[in-house]
Structures are given as C-alpha cells and as structure tokens.
Design a protein around this motif. Structure first.
Motif, PDB file in Angstrom:
ATOM      1  N   ARG A  59       2.297  -7.613  -2.463  1.00 35.50           N
ATOM      2  CA  ARG A  59       3.136  -6.483  -2.059  1.00 35.50           C
ATOM      3  C   ARG A  59       2.616  -5.168  -2.638  1.00 35.50           C
ATOM      4  NH1 ARG A  59       7.061  -3.553  -4.174  1.00 35.50           N
ATOM      5  NH2 ARG A  59       7.176  -4.756  -6.081  1.00 35.50           N
TER       6      ARG A  59
ATOM      7  N   GLU B 144      -2.882  -2.246  -2.960  1.00 37.39           N
ATOM      8  CA  GLU B 144      -3.160  -1.066  -2.146  1.00 37.39           C
ATOM      9  C   GLU B 144      -4.426  -1.302  -1.334  1.00 37.39           C
ATOM     10  OE1 GLU B 144      -1.062   2.342  -4.776  1.00 37.39           O
ATOM     11  OE2 GLU B 144      -3.213   2.115  -5.067  1.00 37.39           O
ATOM     12  N   MET B 145      -4.245  -1.409  -0.030  1.00 35.76           N
ATOM     13  CA  MET B 145      -5.356  -1.765   0.836  1.00 35.76           C
ATOM     14  C   MET B 145      -6.307  -0.592   1.052  1.00 35.76           C
ATOM     15  SD  MET B 145      -4.316  -4.046   4.032  1.00 35.76           S
ATOM     16  CE  MET B 145      -2.653  -4.393   3.586  1.00 35.76           C
TER      17      MET B 145
ATOM     18  N   PHE C 280       8.175   1.210  -6.906  1.00 36.85           N
ATOM     19  CA  PHE C 280       7.134   0.416  -6.248  1.00 36.85           C
ATOM     20  C   PHE C 280       6.711  -0.761  -7.122  1.00 36.85           C
ATOM     21  CE2 PHE C 280       2.742  -0.523  -5.005  1.00 36.85           C
ATOM     22  CZ  PHE C 280       2.907  -0.687  -3.654  1.00 36.85           C
TER      23      PHE C 280
ATOM     24  N   SER D 179      -1.671   7.407  -2.502  1.00 37.20           N
ATOM     25  CA  SER D 179      -2.028   6.009  -2.296  1.00 37.20           C
ATOM     26  C   SER D 179      -0.812   5.243  -1.816  1.00 37.20           C
ATOM     27  CB  SER D 179      -2.524   5.419  -3.607  1.00 37.20           C
ATOM     28  OG  SER D 179      -1.465   5.403  -4.528  1.00 37.20           O
ATOM     29  N   TYR D 180      -1.025   3.989  -1.493  1.00 36.34           N
ATOM     30  CA  TYR D 180       0.055   3.181  -0.914  1.00 36.34           C
ATOM     31  C   TYR D 180       1.270   3.112  -1.830  1.00 36.34           C
ATOM     32  CZ  TYR D 180       2.449  -0.896   0.955  1.00 36.34           C
ATOM     33  OH  TYR D 180       3.400  -1.746   1.445  1.00 36.34           O
ATOM     34  N   SER D 181       1.039   3.159  -3.152  1.00 40.00           N
ATOM     35  CA  SER D 181       2.174   3.044  -4.076  1.00 40.00           C
ATOM     36  C   SER D 181       3.099   4.254  -3.994  1.00 40.00           C
ATOM     37  CB  SER D 181       1.680   2.859  -5.511  1.00 40.00           C
ATOM     38  OG  SER D 181       0.941   3.975  -5.917  1.00 40.00           O
TER      39      SER D 181
ATOM     40  N   HIS E  82      -6.807  10.690  -0.855  1.00 37.75           N
ATOM     41  CA  HIS E  82      -7.598  10.502   0.364  1.00 37.75           C
ATOM     42  C   HIS E  82      -7.475  11.821   1.098  1.00 37.75           C
ATOM     43  CE1 HIS E  82      -7.994   6.167  -0.128  1.00 37.75           C
ATOM     44  NE2 HIS E  82      -6.803   6.250  -0.680  1.00 37.75           N
TER      45      HIS E  82
ATOM     46  N   GLY F 274      -3.909   3.410   1.259  1.00 38.41           N
ATOM     47  CA  GLY F 274      -5.157   3.260   0.530  1.00 38.41           C
ATOM     48  C   GLY F 274      -4.976   3.025  -0.961  1.00 38.41           C
ATOM     49  N   ALA F 275      -6.091   2.758  -1.621  1.00 41.20           N
ATOM     50  CA  ALA F 275      -6.083   2.516  -3.057  1.00 41.20           C
ATOM     51  C   ALA F 275      -6.048   3.856  -3.791  1.00 41.20           C
ATOM     52  CB  ALA F 275      -7.326   1.723  -3.437  1.00 41.20           C
ATOM     53  N   THR F 276      -5.823   3.789  -5.116  1.00 44.76           N
ATOM     54  CA  THR F 276      -5.712   5.013  -5.897  1.00 44.76           C
ATOM     55  C   THR F 276      -7.020   5.295  -6.606  1.00 44.76           C
ATOM     56  OG1 THR F 276      -3.525   4.167  -6.362  1.00 44.76           O
ATOM     57  CG2 THR F 276      -4.132   6.237  -7.406  1.00 44.76           C
TER      58      THR F 276
END
Lengths: 389, 472
Positions: free
Chosen positions: A180, A183-184, B29, B302-304, B339, B351-353
């Motif tokens: 979950r 982070e992709m 998160f 990022s996604y978080s 990004h 995306g990643a951090t």
C-alpha cells in the motif's frame, strides 16, 4: 524440451528499495515498453479450481487442484503493433456461480471468435501454478522399474497424488501494508519482493500501465512456507544507508556525484540480494512459443544447500524479459525434490540412490518416509529399516 | 545543570508545538489513526505534567483545533494543579481559546467535559460564560441541541425563556414563541418548514420526509455556511447541474488548495481556480506581513502525499498552497517539485520520493532561503536527502534551510525530520509558513530558552488582546 540457461533481467533496471517492516520491495523499471505484449488480470470465482492437464474439463484425466484466485490474460502481436484486449476488455469468462472453478489447461488460447479481425492473439495462463505444476509433475510417474521395494501404489500410480502447500501473500505479515505505501515509479514494470532480506519472488510484466493494475495482485499469489516464517521471525528489516563521503565534497557537483554513486550502490545491493536466483543455471522448458515471444517455465537443480526458485517467464527473441514470476521453495520442498531426483538418477534403485546420497539404505528409507514419501515404499521395507509402517 | 535543563525544556517545547501543528489524530499515509492518538495523548500528558505553564501557553501559538481542544480538556480536568500565580492567565487563555475554536469543536469539547465528569467551579464558569456569550444562542441551541443541553445541565445553568422546554420536549410541544424553535418543531411534521433550519439539522429531517435530494439542495441554499457550500460542490453539481456559487475570497488558502487538488475537472477550470488561489495567497501574505527575498522551494508530490482516506491529498494540498504562498511572499521564487510538473495547479501525487535531486537543483540557484515541503520519507534512494542536507550544511555555503512537514509521525512524537542540521517544523496550513520559519530559528542549538519564552510572551499578549475579528 528442456535446456539449461541462466536467468537475467535483460533490458531492465532495478531502482532503490522501499522498506516497511520485514518487507523490502525493489522496483524493476523498463525505459521503453513497445506495447506489443500486454498482460491483464482475470479474477476467478473465489473457490478451489480443478485444472484439467489432459482432456477436457469434467472428464477423467490428470488434474491439478488448487486455490487459484486469478489468471493472467496475455495479448500479443507478431508484428510489433500495439496489442489490444479488443472488445472483450473487462469481460469475465470464468465459471460464475459454481463452487469449483473448472479450468482447461494451464495455458489456453483465447482468441477472439472473429479470427483475423485483429492482429492480436490472446491466451490465458494461471500464474505460478504453471511453474508449480511443472515442479509437481517432476518425476511424477514414479519408478520406471518395478523394484520389489516399492509399494503397489507406487508401481501403478506413481506419485499420484502429489501435493505441496504454500502461503497466500495476504498472510505474510505486513505485506499488504508494504504494498500500500509503496511508491511506484512511472516506468515501473515489476518488483522484487524480499522478506527479511530473503528473495521471496520476482514479478515482472511488460508494460508500466499493466503493472499499475497488477501491483496489488501479488497479494493473492502464493509464497513458500520459509518466507512466511521469516516474516514472523524478523518483523523489522534493519535500515541500510549508503553514507556519502563528506571529505570528497567541495561543491554541489561533487555532492551530485556522491548521490549518483550512492544510487549505484543501491542497485548493486539489490543485485547482490537477488543473487540466489540469477547466479545459478536453471532448467528451462518452453511451454508455448508465439514468435517473437516464448513462454517458458523453469526450475533449478534441487540442491538443499542453495536457494531454489522456480517460476515462469515470457522472453522476447532478443532476450528481453516480458513477464516473469518466481516462487521460492521452502527447505522441505527442496529436500523432497532432491530425494526424488536422486532416486530417478539412480534408476529408482534404493541401494544406488543411498550411495549417491552417501548414506545407508535404511537411512534413505527413513529420509523418504520423513519427507512424506513413505507411501511409495512397500510395508516390509519400512519395517525392515525400523520405520513404523 | 541549568543550561542543560533549559535545553531540554526548549527541545520538549518545540517538539510539542510541532506535534500540535501537524497532528490531528487521523490516519496518515504511513501510520494509522489509533497510533496517532495514543502518541499525541502521551505527549500532551508529558508536557502537562512537566511544563504546565508552557502547556497552557501553547494555545496562543496557533496550534490546530484538534490539539487546542485537547489542551483545553486537559487543563480544565486538572485545574487543581495550576500554580496560584498562573491561574488568571490560564483562565484567560482557556476562555479566549474556546472562543476561537470553531463552534462544533467547542460544543463537542463541552460535551466531552460533561462525559468525563469534569465539574469544577472553573469549568462551570467557563461553560456558563461560553454558552451565555453566543451571539446567536437560539441557532446554537438548535444546531447543537444535544451538546448544548448536556453542557447546560452539567454546568447547572439557569435556562431562561423557552430553552428549558425546547431541550426537554423538543418537537413535542404545541407551539414555541421563539421563531427558530417553532421552525424546528414544525419541521418535524412538515417538509416545507425544514428550510428555515441550519443545513445539518435540515438534512436529517429532509431524509425523514423523503424530500428529493435536488429539491432539498436547491431550497436550502441560502442557509448554507461557506464550508458547507464548499463541501457540497460536487453533490450540488450532480443533482442540480451547477455547483453552488462560491466566493473564493472567503476561502482560506489551504482549504482552497485542498478543494482544487480534489477536482477532476481542474484542467478545464484552470484560469478560474488559479485566480482564486492566487488571490487567496496574496491575501494571506498581506495578513501575515511576510516578505522574503529569493526563495527556492522543494515540494514533495510523491505518492505518499496522497494522504489517507481520512486526510485525502492533504500533504499535496499543503505543498500547493505553500508554493502559491511563497510565490506571493517573495521577491523571486523558484519551485522544484520532486517530479517536475508543467502546470502546478494540475499537480497530482505519484511516483517515488527523490528529494536529493531537487534539493541539489535548488541549492544551485543560490537562494536566500530554501524551504522543503515534504512528509520526511524519502526512498529514492532511501535516506539520501538527509545525508545530502547534512553534507551540504557541513561542507558548503548554504542559505537557511527549513523543512516544513504537515504529517505527524506517531513513532517519533513529531513530524519526521530529514536530518539534524535542518530544523523540521510541523505545519497546519500553508498560511502559517512565516510562523513556522520563525519557530525554525528556535530549533538552532545556540538559541537560548529565554529568547523562546520572550517570543511566547509576545504571542500570549497578542492572543489575549480584547477580541477583534479572528484571523481566518
């Protein structure tokens, strides 16, 4: 047709790991995905499945019985054009409303009825079960010479029924949370899953947008008992840092170089952790070839002292891995396969096999019985070796 | 010894204030809501037990509403422990803080005091004063009927006029002389009477009478508060075909940013939303009197930063709001998203951090101030951003750097920091960036506790000024 080869993640690169609890996930990225092979998920009814390996479903014949939560549909083109799922996107062809899924073969062609309407060809496969079936069928026939030490059952029916157990991904402690918060990357097509820094599985697909949809599907895959125990025993993976060398830094460009070096070290580290899968040669069997792709399943030499991973993959002619899924066998499973293999190499002669394994015949009988193969041996052999019948 | 004590006090105090800016006891998160509330409860008890005066004074620092009501409850519960010379100030702080809380939070706080059986003389006086000083008591009595009644009973309040009958019998009366009470009574029996009531009360009664949603939304419109209007944007769009008219100039910056990042149609409404956000940012800057020189800002998308189901895209909204705020407040402003994005307004969480690359890019522009807005987790490669900052601070000439974090990390009792060299400040809304940048100075090792206390004195004086309009 068997051949041996070394596995490699050709034309793919690994990123930096992301860790939560016992689970370390390493992204696998593909910079250029041509899109002529696409994979999507097909959910099956949550029920046990019976897969007919020969003959039609529902008829007598060799069956593979397991809990199969989903299948994968692979669509591909021969000429490098974009593969599409056609008008059947989202359509379910699984058997609805039954308490058992009846499936026909591990890999089955599923072309559109209007053949020729599109250049895309499609087939369905049962991920990991394809590899697992190959593993279970290994020496499945049993002794080919009717030595008197073997039971009637072994002579007539071989190893039937042959069973192995595994653990569902959802049961791995912390796995769901780790997926979950993962982070992709935008170009990510796969992931290496480590539990307590032991490689549990490698999963690769061909296209980033397919991966985004399949990211959580690994929860429904199965994992070895060993991986599950590691997850329970080592709930925290130690944090690892690649220190920057402060003494080398005099400007921002130096700092940039140091960051690039650290990044490289992380890639090296991921490669090191996954060495157990990629270092050794594996036996590869081509299940289906559909130029320019080949669907293959592979298993290693069953050496009890080594990590053993089996799996399946789709490779392009130039060696690019378009799909891969692996399963780590637990120690007991490796031992069982090892014993069978040694027996088979010795022509199923107990004495010769014992010599190969450097033990006495009685010890071999005991080992076979402990490994759950007691049913292959005649009662008098078990009694003579001191093993209770 | 005393110096060490001062240092510990300063650090504890900063940790507490930081936590009070960021933590809302909701799921984040990376951590769940339960862990958050356990962690923040412990922190409150620790500061209350050891630094009672500072604990009360935190109310003047702009802590978020969740923590302000927690502080109020804890202070009232343990009134006996107040030092005699601090009683007057503590009482004033409590009364003032209760007034500045949003009405629903204040009413729920009173109800919680009753539930926890906190019934000392001061609590009763505070409740009496609060309920007695409402500008629109009937509205309050209708909208928060249960809490109002419970608090009034608890504080032995002498109810005048029809309040007693209203609380006791509710709709089971023949008639009320007070118009709003009468509307409340009527609305229980007739669908046409519900439109005089506050929205939250009318909504339940509309359900009871089976009023179709679009009819209800159309007719209740004049009664909506501004926040309700914002919340019902998509609902009203779905059922009426047009969203409620918003007055963007009434919306605070971060709330507006939250709304914008939630909109799937932001690309189509880009110009309108950008103007609203920019105007809101300009207003916030004017109010805070903040001016910066050349500012570079690293913003985590990022996604978080998608937050949690309870705080959807909150970190992203804070980052977007911070970017607009700093652009409005500085002479020259350069944003660096993790990004890169062509259009800030359309930013999304993915995306990643990788914080290290934008930090290096930002340092290369030689700004006067570097602000990093991030949740403190970086994973590409893991932990490298902190090392980069540490190395840069140790080896290179760098501008002041502040790390702003809107996410509370339950395990470390504070917003997660990137490295020791860079102070990490919790933040509630991007409008409070100047406060956070000011407080970040206190985190430096060479700042003495006296300086922190002096600044706190000023804040308390400012907070306790005779009430003017509360800054939104």
């Amino acid at each position: 047709m068997m051949k041996t080869a070394k596995l490699a993640l050709t034309n793919l690169r690994t990123g930096s790991p992301q860790t939560l609890g016992a689970i370390r996930l390493v992204p696998i990225c593909r910079d250029r995905a041509p899109g002529d092979l696409r994979i999507r998920l097909r959910d099956l009814v949550p029920a046990p499945a019976i897969v007919s390996l020969d003959g039609a479903p529902g008829e007598p014949g060799l069956k593979y019985v397991s809990y199969v939560p989903h299948g994968l549909v692979v669509a591909h083109t021969k000429d490098g054009a974009q593969a599409s799922f056609g008008t059947t996107l989202g359509e379910e062809r699984g058997a609805r409303g039954r308490c058992v899924n009846l499936l026909h073969r591990m890999v089955k062609r599923e072309d559109d009825v209007r053949e020729g309407a599109t250049s895309t060809a499609r087939f369905r496969l049962l991920p990991l079960h394809l590899a697992m079936e190959g593993f279970l069928a290994h020496h499945f026939g049993g002794p080919d010479i009717a030595w008197s030490e073997y039971s009637q059952h072994a002579i007539r029916r071989g190893l039937d029924p042959r069973a192995e157990s595994s653990v569902r991904g959802r049961s791995l402690p912390g796995f769901e949370a780790a997926l979950r918060v993962f982070e992709m990357h935008p170009t990510q097509v796969g992931v290496m899953i480590f539990v307590a820094d032991a490689l549990a599985s490698v999963f690769v697909v061909s296209h980033p947008s397919d991966y985004r949809l399949l990211h959580r599907s690994v929860l429904e895959d199965f994992f070895g008992q060993l991986v599950y125990e590691y997850g329970l025993l080592y709930p925290e993976t130690p944090p690892i840092e690649t220190p920057l060398h402060e003494e080398r830094i005099a400007s921002i460009s130096d700092l940039r170089a140091e960051v690039a070096r650290a990044r490289g070290e992380w890639e090296e580290y991921a490669r090191l952790l996954a060495d157990g899968l990629f270092r050794r040669e594996v036996r590869v069997e081509t299940v289906r070839s559909m130029a320019p792709f080949r669907l293959e399943r592979f298993m290693p030499d069953f050496d009890p002292d080594e990590e053993c991973h089996l799996g399946e993959r789709i490779v392009r002619d130039d060696g690019t891995v378009e799909y891969m899924k692996t399963f780590r066998l637990s120690a007991a499973q490796v031992r069982r396969a090892h014993l069978l293999e040694q027996l088979a190499r010795a022509g199923w002669n107990l004495g010769d096999a014992a010599a190969r394994l450097r033990c006495t015949r009685d010890e071999l009988v005991k080992r076979l019985d402990n490994a759950g193969f007691g049913y292959l041996l005649a009662p008098h052999v078990l009694r003579a070796s001191g093993t209770a019948p | 010894m005393s110096a060490a004590l001062d240092r510990v006090t300063r650090e504890d105090w900063l940790m507490f204030v930081n936590a009070c800016f960021a933590c809302t006891g909701q799921r984040e998160f990376y951590s769940d809501g339960h862990g958050q509330s356990v962690s923040i409860d412990f922190l409150h008890q620790y500061i209350l037990g050891n630094y009672r005066r500072l604990y009360a004074r935190a109310l003047a620092c702009g802590v978020n509403d969740f923590n302000a009501s927690l502080i109020l409850a804890n202070l009232l519960e343990t009134g006996k422990a107040t030092p005699a010379d601090h009683k007057a100030e503590e009482g004033a702080l409590i009364a003032r803080a209760l007034e500045t809380l949003p009405a629903h939070r204040a009413m729920h706080l009173l109800e919680r005091l009753a539930k926890r059986r906190v019934n000392n003389r001061r609590t009763r006086a505070i409740i009496r004063q609060f309920l007695g000083s409402r500008p629109n008591p009937e509205h309050h009595a209708v909208k928060y009927r249960r809490s109002f009644r419970r608090a009034a009973l608890h504080a032995h309040l002498r109810l005048e006029g029809e309040y007693a009958t209203f609380f006791l019998r509710g709709a089971n009366m023949r008639a009320y002389a007070t118009p709003l009470f009468e509307a409340f009574r009527k609305a229980h029996y007739s669908a046409s009477a519900i439109y005089e009531l506050p929205f939250s009360i009318a909504e339940g009664l509309a359900q009871k009478h089976g009023v179709p949603r679009d009819t209800f939304l159309k007719r209740i419109e004049p009664n909506l508060t501004h926040t309700e209007r914002l919340r019902l944007q998509s609902a009203s769009h779905d059922s009426l075909g047009a969203a409620y008219a918003l007055e963007p100039n009434k919306l605070p910056l971060t709330k507006l940013a939250s709304y914008i990042v939630s909109r799937p149609d932001r690309a189509a409404r880009r110009a309108e939303l950008h103007d609203a956000l920019w105007a809101s940012a300009r207003r916030a800057v004017r109010r805070s009197n903040a001016r910066f020189g050349k500012v570079a800002c690293v913003l985590d998308r990022s996604y978080s930063s998608s937050g949690s189901t309870e705080k959807r895209r909150r970190p992203l909204a804070v980052a977007l709001a911070a970017s607009y705020f700093l652009r409005a407040a500085s002479a020259e402003y350069i944003p660096f998203w993790t990004h890169p994005t062509g259009d800030e307004l359309l930013v999304d969480a993915r995306g990643a951090t990788d914080l290290a690359t934008p930090i290096l890019d930002a340092l290369e522009t030689e700004p006067d101030l570097l602000v990093i807005v991030s949740d403190g987790f970086d994973n590409d490669p893991p932990g490298i951003a902190g090392q980069v900052l540490q190395a840069a601070c140790a080896r290179l000439r760098v501008p002041p750097i502040v790390h702003i974090n809107a996410v509370f990390d339950a395990e470390s009792y504070a917003p997660k920091s990137l490295c020791r060299a860079v102070p990490t400040m919790g933040i509630r809304d991007a409008e409070e960036l100047p406060t956070a940048i000011l407080f970040a100075r206190f985190a430096r090792a060479d700042v003495h506790l006296d300086e922190v206390l002096a600044s706190l004195d000023a804040r308390v004086r400012h907070f306790l000024r005779p009430p003017t309009k509360r800054a939104a």
